[in-house]
Motif scaffolding. Structure first.
Motif, mmCIF file in Angstrom:
data_model
loop_
_atom_site.group_PDB
_atom_site.id
_atom_site.type_symbol
_atom_site.label_atom_id
_atom_site.label_comp_id
_atom_site.label_asym_id
_atom_site.label_seq_id
_atom_site.Cartn_x
_atom_site.Cartn_y
_atom_site.Cartn_z
ATOM 1 N N CYS A 78 0.831 -1.212 0.000
ATOM 2 C CA CYS A 78 0.000 0.000 0.000
ATOM 3 C C CYS A 78 0.863 1.257 0.000
ATOM 4 O O CYS A 78 0.514 2.254 -0.640
ATOM 5 N N LEU A 82 1.156 4.368 -3.127
ATOM 6 C CA LEU A 82 1.002 5.808 -2.929
ATOM 7 C C LEU A 82 2.267 6.581 -3.253
ATOM 8 O O LEU A 82 2.208 7.677 -3.829
ATOM 9 N N ASN A 283 -7.737 7.630 4.109
ATOM 10 C CA ASN A 283 -7.663 6.891 2.846
ATOM 11 C C ASN A 283 -7.964 7.800 1.661
ATOM 12 O O ASN A 283 -7.303 7.743 0.627
ATOM 13 N N SER A 287 -5.347 8.918 -1.224
ATOM 14 C CA SER A 287 -5.662 8.578 -2.619
ATOM 15 C C SER A 287 -5.407 9.743 -3.567
ATOM 16 O O SER A 287 -5.266 9.544 -4.777
ATOM 17 N N THR A 290 -2.544 9.329 -5.987
ATOM 18 C CA THR A 290 -2.653 8.422 -7.139
ATOM 19 C C THR A 290 -3.318 9.099 -8.340
ATOM 20 O O THR A 290 -3.325 8.538 -9.434
ATOM 21 N N PHE A 342 -6.857 0.960 -8.082
ATOM 22 C CA PHE A 342 -6.351 2.160 -7.401
ATOM 23 C C PHE A 342 -7.459 3.120 -6.969
ATOM 24 O O PHE A 342 -7.170 4.185 -6.444
ATOM 25 N N CYS A 343 -8.705 2.777 -7.202
ATOM 26 C CA CYS A 343 -9.795 3.701 -6.901
ATOM 27 C C CYS A 343 -10.354 3.421 -5.514
ATOM 28 O O CYS A 343 -10.753 2.290 -5.211
ATOM 29 N N TYR A 344 -10.384 4.471 -4.665
ATOM 30 C CA TYR A 344 -10.947 4.323 -3.325
ATOM 31 C C TYR A 344 -12.304 5.023 -3.251
ATOM 32 O O TYR A 344 -12.388 6.239 -3.361
ATOM 33 N N SER A 388 -6.867 -0.955 -3.720
ATOM 34 C CA SER A 388 -7.163 0.098 -2.745
ATOM 35 C C SER A 388 -8.652 0.259 -2.526
ATOM 36 O O SER A 388 -9.084 1.203 -1.865
#
Length: 466
Positions: A78, A82, A283, A287, A290, A342-344, A388
């Motif tokens: 993780c 990032l 979080n 994010s 990214t 990669f999308c939170y 993520s």
């Protein structure tokens, strides 16, 4: 030997400013690739600059990720996601003549023979062979699947030629707007200009990227070496930045989607001293690293960015098929996406790229799929053990977040020191609970990029309005 690109520049001798440069596809592609680069990568590149660039609060976010204890993270990977975020357009950017982030490890995709035999669409995985498949757990080296990419050029046609102005506008050599360039600079005749031949390499391109975030004359500052790159902070007064409600959606989503944070506000100064929040808020903050630069430029193109990256973005909007390779390539620049996984929570409204398997290769261009066939029959889902979607941090957890986005595990000592530095007594603070939906999340992103008081500007001053 380092690659170089030769450029011919027209310079106004009186002001010593670049009026424009003539460029072929090699440099145009490098310039357009700026829009695909994740913010975390830009921070990393900026640290190597002779005069380190501070981009709002993003540097503090990056440092917070570096310093957070591994026990707070869901996995070791993780942190790498990032600090070394992947570029969804890397299959195109890796063939650029000048590689900006030449130390980055390219993502490789492998087919898992077991999954293939089971006829599932999760056939590919990230990283290198010899590790376990993220879908079935099978340990197999598999077969590497290449991307279908034209290596002759990345985004524009191979023989494309454009003029690039000092503030990074791309204009046709036949454009009527060329006359206005001379007028705006007060250039009245040819005798006040001179031609320069410039050879630029990776260092100059990195400097240009950083300068495009803080200067309206990025080419001049970079290629004529006027002065060091400035900080991108909130030293100047803000203008309101409009966020299109059609882009961000409704402010309040479901109760589950909203993120709750507690702000400790100084009543007399009307500023946020710090916030106390759970891992879902942190979080979201993490994010931001990214996100591709083009996504930020898209949100702020009607605002008051100190730099000229928004000019580059608007120029791409105006380019047509005469210069760009396809509508797909234009979409990659105007609506850059995230690498799958990669999308939170998607509070920001950014999409993940879709991958298709066609003729033994991968592609993100759905227009290549035969019109008679359904897209879903070609679409595949790259699997990765390190998604993520559930965030980067273990939960439940609570954090202290300062106004300039220094993030630490909840700490009374840190909170007291913040109040001391701000000279704020206990009698002058109040607690406010706010809920964040899409609109608030985008406002916070804009404030984080363009301000060193992100919480205050997003929730109190509110210069970023929908």
């Amino acid at each position: 030997m380092e690659n170089k690109i030769n450029l011919k520049a027209l310079v106004d001798k009186g002001s010593n400013k670049i009026i424009f440069i003539e460029s072929g596809n090699a440099f145009i592609d490098v310039l357009l690739s700026f829009l695909t680069i994740p913010l975390g990568t830009i921070i990393k590149l900026g640290r190597k600059h002779s005069a380190p660039v501070e981009i709002g609060c993003m540097n503090n976010l990056y440092s917070s990720v570096e310093e957070i204890d591994v026990s707070e993270l869901r996995s070791d990977a993780c942190r790498e996601m990032l600090l070394l975020p992947r570029n969804a357009a890397e299959s195109h950017c890796k063939y650029l003549v000048l590689q900006i982030d030449h130390n980055a490890k390219p993502t490789r995709y492998f087919g898992c023979s077991r999954c293939r035999n089971q006829t599932t669409k999760k056939l590919f995985r990230f990283n290198s062979g010899g590790t376990r498949c993220g879908n079935c757990g099978c340990c197999t080296s598999g077969e590497e699947i290449p991307f279908s990419v034209d290596v002759a050029s990345a985004f524009v046609k191979e023989r494309a030629r454009l003029l690039i102005t000092g503030d990074l506008q791309l204009i046709s050599p036949f454009s009527e707007s060329i006359d206005s360039l001379f007028t705006n600079l007060g250039v009245t005749n040819r005798n006040t200009t001179e031609e320069l031949n410039l050879n630029i390499g990776v260092d100059e391109v990195v400097n240009l990227l950083l300068s495009s975030l803080v200067s309206k004359t990025a080419l001049t500052e970079t290629l004529l070496k006027h002065k060091p790159v400035a900080k991108l902070t909130n030293e100047n007064n803000y203008q309101a930045i409009h966020i299109d409600p059609q882009i961000v959606g409704e402010t309040v989503l479901t109760e589950e989607d909203n993120i709750s944070i507690k702000l400790i506000v100084c009543k007399s100064k009307n500023i946020v001293c710090y916030a106390e929040a759970g891992e879902d808020f942190v979080n979201l903050l993490f994010s931001f690293l990214t996100l591709p630069l083009g996504f930020v430029a898209k949100q702020m193109q009607d605002g008051s960015l100190k730099g000229c990256i928004d000019q580059l973005y608007r120029s791409v909007q105006d380019l047509d098929e005469q210069y760009l390779k396809s509508n797909h390539h234009k979409e990659m620049l105007l609506n850059p996406k995230l690498v799958p996984g990669f999308c939170y929570k998607n509070l920001l409204g950014i999409e993940e790229a879709s991958y298709y398997y066609l003729d033994g290769k991968l592609t993100t261009d759905s227009s290549l799929i035969p019109s008679y066939a359904p897209l879903e029959s070609y679409k595949i889902e790259p699997t990765d053990n390190n998604s993520s979607a559930r965030g980067f941090l273990k939960g439940p957890a609570f954090f202290t977040v300062t106004d300039n986005l220094v993030v630490r595990p909840i700490s009374t000592i840190l909170e007291l020191s913040v109040l001391d530095k701000l000279n704020v007594p206990f009698t002058d603070i109040e607690k406010r609970v706010v809920l964040m939906g899409k609109k608030e999340a985008l406002s916070l992103l804009m404030a984080s990029f363009d301000s060193d008081s992100a919480l205050t500007n997003a929730f109190i001053s509110k210069p970023y309005q929908a």
